[in-house]
Design a protein around this motif. Structure first.
Motif, short mmCIF file in Angstrom:
data_model
loop_
_atom_site.label_atom_id
_atom_site.label_comp_id
_atom_site.label_asym_id
_atom_site.label_seq_id
_atom_site.Cartn_x
_atom_site.Cartn_y
_atom_site.Cartn_z
N VAL A 34 0.83 -1.20 0.00
CA VAL A 34 0.00 0.00 0.00
C VAL A 34 0.87 1.25 0.00
CG1 VAL A 34 -1.70 1.32 1.33
CG2 VAL A 34 -1.92 -1.16 1.14
N ILE A 35 1.86 1.29 0.87
CA ILE A 35 2.73 2.47 0.97
C ILE A 35 3.50 2.70 -0.33
CG2 ILE A 35 4.70 3.47 2.19
CD1 ILE A 35 2.03 3.49 3.72
N GLN A 36 4.01 1.63 -0.93
CA GLN A 36 4.74 1.76 -2.19
C GLN A 36 3.83 2.29 -3.29
OE1 GLN A 36 6.36 -2.14 -2.82
NE2 GLN A 36 8.06 -1.84 -1.40
N ALA A 37 2.62 1.76 -3.36
CA ALA A 37 1.69 2.20 -4.40
C ALA A 37 1.28 3.65 -4.23
CB ALA A 37 0.45 1.30 -4.38
N VAL A 38 1.20 4.12 -2.98
CA VAL A 38 0.76 5.48 -2.70
C VAL A 38 1.90 6.49 -2.84
CG1 VAL A 38 -0.11 7.01 -0.89
CG2 VAL A 38 -1.16 4.78 -1.24
N ASN A 39 3.08 6.13 -2.32
CA ASN A 39 4.19 7.08 -2.27
C ASN A 39 5.06 7.07 -3.52
OD1 ASN A 39 3.46 7.99 0.26
ND2 ASN A 39 4.84 6.61 1.34
N GLU A 40 5.01 6.00 -4.29
CA GLU A 40 5.84 5.91 -5.47
C GLU A 40 4.99 5.99 -6.73
OE1 GLU A 40 8.11 2.33 -5.22
OE2 GLU A 40 8.83 2.75 -3.18
N ASN A 41 5.60 6.42 -7.79
CA ASN A 41 4.89 6.57 -9.06
C ASN A 41 4.82 5.23 -9.78
OD1 ASN A 41 3.53 7.76 -11.17
ND2 ASN A 41 5.40 8.48 -12.19
N THR A 42 4.13 4.28 -9.16
CA THR A 42 4.03 2.95 -9.72
C THR A 42 2.69 2.33 -9.36
OG1 THR A 42 5.01 0.72 -9.72
CG2 THR A 42 5.13 1.95 -7.67
N LEU A 43 2.24 1.42 -10.18
CA LEU A 43 1.00 0.68 -9.92
C LEU A 43 1.36 -0.79 -9.80
CD1 LEU A 43 -1.45 2.49 -12.36
CD2 LEU A 43 -1.26 2.80 -9.90
N HIS A 97 -3.88 17.83 0.48
CA HIS A 97 -3.40 18.11 1.84
C HIS A 97 -1.88 17.90 1.88
CE1 HIS A 97 -7.55 18.16 3.42
NE2 HIS A 97 -7.76 17.15 2.59
N PRO A 98 -1.10 18.91 1.55
CA PRO A 98 0.36 18.76 1.44
C PRO A 98 1.07 18.39 2.74
CG PRO A 98 -0.30 21.07 1.31
CD PRO A 98 -1.55 20.26 1.22
N ASN A 99 0.39 18.58 3.88
CA ASN A 99 1.00 18.23 5.17
C ASN A 99 0.52 16.88 5.69
OD1 ASN A 99 2.58 20.63 5.47
ND2 ASN A 99 0.72 21.74 6.01
N TRP A 100 0.03 16.06 4.80
CA TRP A 100 -0.34 14.69 5.13
C TRP A 100 0.72 13.74 4.58
CZ3 TRP A 100 -6.29 13.67 4.18
CH2 TRP A 100 -7.04 14.47 5.07
N THR A 101 1.09 12.74 5.35
CA THR A 101 2.09 11.77 4.91
C THR A 101 1.60 10.35 5.19
OG1 THR A 101 3.25 11.75 7.05
CG2 THR A 101 3.96 13.38 5.42
N CYS A 102 2.12 9.41 4.43
CA CYS A 102 1.81 7.99 4.64
C CYS A 102 3.11 7.23 4.83
CB CYS A 102 1.07 7.41 3.44
SG CYS A 102 -0.57 8.11 3.17
N LYS A 103 3.15 6.35 5.82
CA LYS A 103 4.38 5.59 6.05
C LYS A 103 4.05 4.18 6.54
CE LYS A 103 5.54 6.62 10.88
NZ LYS A 103 6.60 7.09 11.78
N TYR A 104 5.03 3.32 6.36
CA TYR A 104 4.90 1.92 6.80
C TYR A 104 5.35 1.78 8.25
CZ TYR A 104 6.21 -2.96 7.47
OH TYR A 104 6.36 -4.22 8.00
N ILE A 105 4.63 0.98 9.03
CA ILE A 105 5.07 0.57 10.35
C ILE A 105 4.92 -0.94 10.46
CG2 ILE A 105 4.55 2.76 11.50
CD1 ILE A 105 1.99 1.51 12.58
#
Length: 230
Positions: A144-153, A173-181
């Motif tokens: 999910v994180i790779q699909a959202v943060n990277e320009n790839t499908l 929302h430029p101050n929103w981030t997504c990350k893996y935990i």
């Protein structure tokens, strides 16, 4: 001491059984070499043990101030050809303080991957409803994180529209981030998602977390180190 005794014993055995006279210099060198090799091995073992202890002691880390954390997860299971889905969301501030949690039961989801993507999208919708300006969305799904943060499908085409919706919201929302935990650090959200799936419930808690995740949340709070966003 053990290495010294061992090398002396070997020298005595060679003298008795092979009639080879002990050489003091050679015996001392053998002791030194053995000490050096076993010393390196012990240091390696100690280092590995320390790494294991360090890794097992890692706990959830809140985002820097003024960010709010939205840890989310999804639970998907097929029973007798029927697909059951649940989502869980843990909402905390930068100090790890509990704000609110919610879980939601859902239908019409085709796969575990879709459930994860929709779980993140639901978290974004909640943050938008609450008017969160600085938000960190955390999920234990690398895909999910790779699909959202990277320009790839890198996922099936069925999820492309959901990914596009997620990326659109993040752009707004430029101050929103997504990350893996890690899954271990996302345990409260995982339990909430399973609770929604198993009991087919949709519910929110604002004053106090439900008993089945309260211990994990308060343990996270006890381990928090507050950092500031620069």
């Amino acid at each position: 001491m053990a290495n010294t005794a061992w090398e002396i014993w070997k020298a005595r055995c060679r003298n008795v059984f092979e009639n080879i006279k002990p050489n003091t210099v050679d015996t001392i060198r053998s002791i030194q070499l053995l000490n050096e090799s076993t010393g390196k091995k012990m240091l390696q073992i100690q280092t590995q043990d320390a790494m294991i202890v360090h890794n097992t002691s890692i706990s959830w880390i809140p985002p820097a101030s003024p960010y709010q954390s939205f840890c989310c997860d999804a639970s998907f299971k097929i029973v007798n050809s029927i697909k059951y889905v649940g989502w869980g969301l843990i909402h905390r501030d930068f100090a790890g303080n509990f704000i609110h949690v919610r879980c939601e039961h859902a239908n019409g989801v085709l796969s575990a991957a879709e459930a994860k993507f929709r779980g993140l999208l639901e978290a974004l919708n909640v943050a938008e409803e609450l008017g969160a300006q600085f938000a960190s969305f955390e999920i234990d799904a690398r895909l999910v994180i790779q699909a959202v943060n990277e320009n790839t499908l890198s996922t099936t085409w069925e999820n492309h529209s959901i990914i596009s919706d997620i990326k659109h919201k993040l752009t707004m929302h430029p101050n929103w981030t997504c990350k893996y935990i890690s899954r271990k650090n996302n345990l409260p959200a995982d339990k909430l998602a399973k609770h929604a799936r198993i009991h087919e419930v949709t519910k929110m808690w604002f004053d106090y977390p439900p008993s089945f995740i309260a211990g994990a949340i308060f343990e996270d709070m006890a381990n928090v180190v507050i950092s500031t966003f620069n």
